[in-house]
Design a protein around this motif. Structure first.
Motif, PDB file in Angstrom:
ATOM      1  N   LEU A  83      16.646   8.719  -2.833  1.00  0.00           N
ATOM      2  CA  LEU A  83      17.270   8.595  -4.241  1.00  0.00           C
ATOM      3  C   LEU A  83      17.049   9.696  -4.734  1.00  0.00           C
ATOM      4  O   LEU A  83      15.771  10.506  -4.847  1.00  0.00           O
ATOM      5  N   GLY A  84      18.179  10.361  -5.492  1.00  0.00           N
ATOM      6  CA  GLY A  84      18.089  11.568  -6.227  1.00  0.00           C
ATOM      7  C   GLY A  84      17.695  12.887  -5.097  1.00  0.00           C
ATOM      8  O   GLY A  84      18.285  12.751  -3.982  1.00  0.00           O
ATOM      9  N   ASN A  85      16.751  13.596  -5.712  1.00  0.00           N
ATOM     10  CA  ASN A  85      16.557  14.823  -4.446  1.00  0.00           C
ATOM     11  C   ASN A  85      15.377  14.216  -3.641  1.00  0.00           C
ATOM     12  O   ASN A  85      14.965  15.114  -2.640  1.00  0.00           O
ATOM     13  N   GLY A  86      14.923  13.042  -3.896  1.00  0.00           N
ATOM     14  CA  GLY A  86      13.811  12.532  -3.043  1.00  0.00           C
ATOM     15  C   GLY A  86      12.586  13.252  -2.996  1.00  0.00           C
ATOM     16  O   GLY A  86      11.816  12.847  -2.369  1.00  0.00           O
ATOM     17  N   ARG A  87      12.467  14.162  -3.805  1.00  0.00           N
ATOM     18  CA  ARG A  87      11.054  14.962  -3.942  1.00  0.00           C
ATOM     19  C   ARG A  87      10.061  14.120  -4.912  1.00  0.00           C
ATOM     20  O   ARG A  87       9.089  14.568  -4.804  1.00  0.00           O
ATOM     21  N   GLN A  88      10.550  13.225  -5.731  1.00  0.00           N
ATOM     22  CA  GLN A  88       9.723  12.743  -6.500  1.00  0.00           C
ATOM     23  C   GLN A  88       8.731  11.611  -5.623  1.00  0.00           C
ATOM     24  O   GLN A  88       9.073  11.130  -4.701  1.00  0.00           O
ATOM     25  N   TYR A  89       7.222  11.895  -6.068  1.00  0.00           N
ATOM     26  CA  TYR A  89       6.461  11.031  -5.471  1.00  0.00           C
ATOM     27  C   TYR A  89       6.375   9.706  -5.771  1.00  0.00           C
ATOM     28  O   TYR A  89       6.812   9.397  -6.904  1.00  0.00           O
ATOM     29  N   VAL A  90       5.717   8.567  -4.770  1.00  0.00           N
ATOM     30  CA  VAL A  90       6.051   7.385  -5.239  1.00  0.00           C
ATOM     31  C   VAL A  90       4.813   6.748  -4.937  1.00  0.00           C
ATOM     32  O   VAL A  90       4.335   6.479  -3.792  1.00  0.00           O
ATOM     33  N   PRO A  91       3.840   6.747  -5.911  1.00  0.00           N
ATOM     34  CA  PRO A  91       2.329   6.120  -5.784  1.00  0.00           C
ATOM     35  C   PRO A  91       2.644   4.556  -5.462  1.00  0.00           C
ATOM     36  O   PRO A  91       3.562   3.845  -6.308  1.00  0.00           O
ATOM     37  N   TRP A  92       2.226   4.009  -4.266  1.00  0.00           N
ATOM     38  CA  TRP A  92       2.381   2.674  -3.885  1.00  0.00           C
ATOM     39  C   TRP A  92       1.186   2.036  -3.616  1.00  0.00           C
ATOM     40  O   TRP A  92       0.056   2.800  -3.239  1.00  0.00           O
ATOM     41  N   ILE A  93       1.096   0.679  -3.415  1.00  0.00           N
ATOM     42  CA  ILE A  93      -0.117  -0.187  -2.762  1.00  0.00           C
ATOM     43  C   ILE A  93       0.333  -1.233  -2.385  1.00  0.00           C
ATOM     44  O   ILE A  93       1.296  -2.090  -2.720  1.00  0.00           O
ATOM     45  N   HIS A  94      -0.241  -1.700  -1.225  1.00  0.00           N
ATOM     46  CA  HIS A  94       0.144  -3.062  -0.468  1.00  0.00           C
ATOM     47  C   HIS A  94      -0.710  -4.065  -1.519  1.00  0.00           C
ATOM     48  O   HIS A  94      -1.780  -3.801  -1.950  1.00  0.00           O
ATOM     49  N   VAL A  95       0.011  -4.926  -1.712  1.00  0.00           N
ATOM     50  CA  VAL A  95      -0.470  -6.259  -2.483  1.00  0.00           C
ATOM     51  C   VAL A  95      -1.687  -6.814  -2.161  1.00  0.00           C
ATOM     52  O   VAL A  95      -2.619  -7.182  -3.137  1.00  0.00           O
ATOM     53  N   ASP A  96      -2.323  -6.849  -0.919  1.00  0.00           N
ATOM     54  CA  ASP A  96      -3.282  -7.111  -0.451  1.00  0.00           C
ATOM     55  C   ASP A  96      -4.556  -6.262  -0.903  1.00  0.00           C
ATOM     56  O   ASP A  96      -5.526  -6.803  -1.344  1.00  0.00           O
ATOM     57  N   ASP A  97      -4.056  -5.070  -0.920  1.00  0.00           N
ATOM     58  CA  ASP A  97      -5.161  -3.958  -1.284  1.00  0.00           C
ATOM     59  C   ASP A  97      -5.161  -4.303  -2.947  1.00  0.00           C
ATOM     60  O   ASP A  97      -6.513  -4.259  -3.637  1.00  0.00           O
ATOM     61  N   LEU A  98      -3.954  -4.647  -3.732  1.00  0.00           N
ATOM     62  CA  LEU A  98      -4.329  -4.571  -5.224  1.00  0.00           C
ATOM     63  C   LEU A  98      -5.017  -5.817  -5.470  1.00  0.00           C
ATOM     64  O   LEU A  98      -5.967  -5.646  -6.175  1.00  0.00           O
ATOM     65  N   CYS A  99      -4.978  -6.904  -4.723  1.00  0.00           N
ATOM     66  CA  CYS A  99      -5.707  -8.142  -4.976  1.00  0.00           C
ATOM     67  C   CYS A  99      -7.151  -7.891  -4.763  1.00  0.00           C
ATOM     68  O   CYS A  99      -7.973  -8.285  -5.261  1.00  0.00           O
ATOM     69  N   GLY A 100      -7.572  -7.111  -3.561  1.00  0.00           N
ATOM     70  CA  GLY A 100      -8.853  -6.793  -3.427  1.00  0.00           C
ATOM     71  C   GLY A 100      -9.428  -5.810  -4.221  1.00  0.00           C
ATOM     72  O   GLY A 100     -10.669  -6.308  -4.624  1.00  0.00           O
ATOM     73  N   ILE A 101      -8.615  -5.079  -5.066  1.00  0.00           N
ATOM     74  CA  ILE A 101      -9.189  -4.196  -6.022  1.00  0.00           C
ATOM     75  C   ILE A 101      -9.583  -4.985  -7.156  1.00  0.00           C
ATOM     76  O   ILE A 101     -10.618  -4.995  -8.062  1.00  0.00           O
ATOM     77  N   TYR A 102      -8.607  -6.114  -7.616  1.00  0.00           N
ATOM     78  CA  TYR A 102      -9.071  -6.985  -8.900  1.00  0.00           C
ATOM     79  C   TYR A 102     -10.255  -7.974  -8.408  1.00  0.00           C
ATOM     80  O   TYR A 102     -11.026  -7.897  -9.402  1.00  0.00           O
ATOM     81  N   ILE A 103     -10.283  -8.422  -7.247  1.00  0.00           N
ATOM     82  CA  ILE A 103     -11.569  -9.112  -7.001  1.00  0.00           C
ATOM     83  C   ILE A 103     -12.593  -8.196  -7.171  1.00  0.00           C
ATOM     84  O   ILE A 103     -13.952  -8.659  -7.373  1.00  0.00           O
ATOM     85  N   LYS A 104     -12.800  -6.949  -6.611  1.00  0.00           N
ATOM     86  CA  LYS A 104     -13.988  -6.264  -6.691  1.00  0.00           C
ATOM     87  C   LYS A 104     -14.052  -5.892  -7.988  1.00  0.00           C
ATOM     88  O   LYS A 104     -15.382  -5.878  -8.475  1.00  0.00           O
ATOM     89  N   ALA A 105     -13.098  -5.651  -8.819  1.00  0.00           N
ATOM     90  CA  ALA A 105     -13.460  -5.339 -10.414  1.00  0.00           C
ATOM     91  C   ALA A 105     -14.046  -6.552 -10.775  1.00  0.00           C
ATOM     92  O   ALA A 105     -14.929  -6.245 -11.964  1.00  0.00           O
ATOM     93  N   MET A 106     -13.787  -7.655 -10.413  1.00  0.00           N
ATOM     94  CA  MET A 106     -14.415  -8.926 -11.019  1.00  0.00           C
ATOM     95  C   MET A 106     -16.006  -8.884 -11.027  1.00  0.00           C
ATOM     96  O   MET A 106     -16.837  -9.106 -11.615  1.00  0.00           O
ATOM     97  N   GLY A 107     -16.332  -8.614  -9.752  1.00  0.00           N
ATOM     98  CA  GLY A 107     -17.541  -8.809  -9.181  1.00  0.00           C
ATOM     99  C   GLY A 107     -18.506  -7.486  -9.194  1.00  0.00           C
ATOM    100  O   GLY A 107     -19.641  -7.609  -9.180  1.00  0.00           O
ATOM    101  N   ASP A 108     -18.014  -6.410  -9.327  1.00  0.00           N
ATOM    102  CA  ASP A 108     -18.687  -5.300  -9.203  1.00  0.00           C
ATOM    103  C   ASP A 108     -19.166  -4.726 -10.764  1.00  0.00           C
ATOM    104  O   ASP A 108     -18.123  -4.082 -11.454  1.00  0.00           O
TER     105      ASP A 108
END
Ligand SMILES: NC(=O)c1ccc[n+]([C@@H]2O[C@H](COP(=O)([O-])OP(=O)(O)OC[C@H]3O[C@@H](n4cnc5c(N)ncnc54)[C@H](OP(=O)(O)O)[C@@H]3O)[C@@H](O)[C@H]2O)c1
Length: 319
Positions: free
Chosen positions: A207-232
């Protein structure tokens, strides 16, 4: 002996069932997160503008615009996760839509923190979504981390004000964590199926010049981060939730095609087409910088999917 018949060993006194309230929990992230939380033994309730949901979870209602909220939602919550917000990429950003995007995040956060102040209820943590758009939508080689300033554009301002509103919980002594989320990759819904559609027909391209970075995350990791944020207990303040691997749009689209076994030779779709179709909103597709995952990794989180190819193989190829 009679008393041995009752399975006392099943009672876990160290982890009494804790209640998690998720605003906007009917959405893409909320659906995955509530399932993970339930599977981990939490009791999950949703705070929604609609009374019914087919999730089988308890649903409390609210109306952030008018300030109405079921008082029981707050009075029973041990953790509050704030995901509610009008979709950023759902439609063109008219002035009315921009106000809705902003209000849906800020008025809702304010409504919760005001009720917490009024009732004296102090959940163990208030965890709010934010976006990597906090750093502004520009394409550069800079790697943004949590101590960098917010961007001066619309999404940068939305994220800054959203985080400020959530930060009110911190001021009354509630541990507050902000999850600055990259593009969430899931099997169904969200950005990935839309990005993968041209590849399915063998016409994937940047898309476009294709040089734009795309910060991404797998949904399993995102859920893992929320659960860690709850407990830590040590986690507080902003954390970028993006995979450690930095990829640009061209590589993303090429990897999607590769994982699906499709060719990747079509020329890039020129930026002006997106600008005509989406107006200002096109900036979220056409711009992007690198965002650091160092802080969340240093906090002890271990990614299940730290490279794009393994994430895409899981999401696009596994059932
Ligand atoms: N998905 C991503 O890639 C991504 C990336 C970065 C950040 N985020 C942020 O993470 C949060 C959750 O993302 P998501 O993908 O799960 O979003 P989503 O699928 O669009 O769901 C958001 C939920 O917010 C509620 N909502 C929508 N419009 C609202 C309004 N005008 N006022 C109050 N509530 C409203 C809705 O719940 P009810 O209809 O039940 O009220 C909806 O289910 C969002 O704030 C989003 O900006 C997402």
């Amino acid at each position: 002996m009679k008393f041995l018949k009752f399975p006392y060993y099943c009672l876990d006194y160290r982890h009494p069932m804790e209640n998690v309230l998720i605003t906007g929990g009917t959405g893409l992230i909320g659906r995955h997160l509530s399932k993970r939380l339930k599977d981990s033994g939490y009791s999950v309730a949703l705070l929604s503008r609609k009374p019914a949901s087919n999730s089988g979870l308890k649903v409390y209602t609210w109306d952030p615009d008018s300030g109405a909220i079921d008082p029981e939602a707050i009075s029973t919550a041990d953790y509050i996760i704030h995901l509610a917000g009008a979709g950023l990429g759902d439609r063109r950003w008219s002035e009315k839509r921009k106000k809705e995007i902003l209000d849906s995040r800020i008025l809702s956060a304010r409504l919760i923190t005001t009720r917490l102040k009024e009732t004296g209820r102090r959940p163990k943590a208030f965890i709010s979504a934010s976006g990597t758009g906090y750093y502004g939508s520009a394409t550069s080689e800079q790697i943004f981390n949590e101590s960098d300033e917010s961007g001066a554009d619309f999404i940068g301002e939305v994220c800054r004000r959203w985080e400020e509103a959530a930060g009110e919980a911190g001021k009354i002594g509630i541990r507050t964590v902000i999850i600055r989320t990259g593009i969430v990759l899931t099997k169904r819904g969200g950005a990935l199926p839309r990005m993968a559609l041209p590849a399915r027909f063998g016409i994937g391209s940047p898309l476009g010049n294709g040089r734009q970075y795309v910060p991404w995350i797998h949904v399993d990791d995102l859920c893992g981060i929320y659960i860690k944020a709850m407990g830590d207990q040590r986690m507080s303040g902003p954390y970028n939730a993006t995979a450690p691997e930095h990829i640009n749009n061209s590589r993303l689209m090429e990897t999607i095609s590769g994982v699906m076994g499709r060719p990747f030779f079509f020329p890039a779709i020129p930026s002006f087409i997106f600008k005509i179709l989406y107006g200002e909103m096109a900036s979220i597709l056409l711009n992007g910088s690198r965002v650091s995952a160092e802080k969340i990794i240093e906090s002890g989180y271990v990614f299940s999917y730290s490279d794009l190819e393994s994430a895409l193989r899981n999401l696009l190829c596994e059932r």
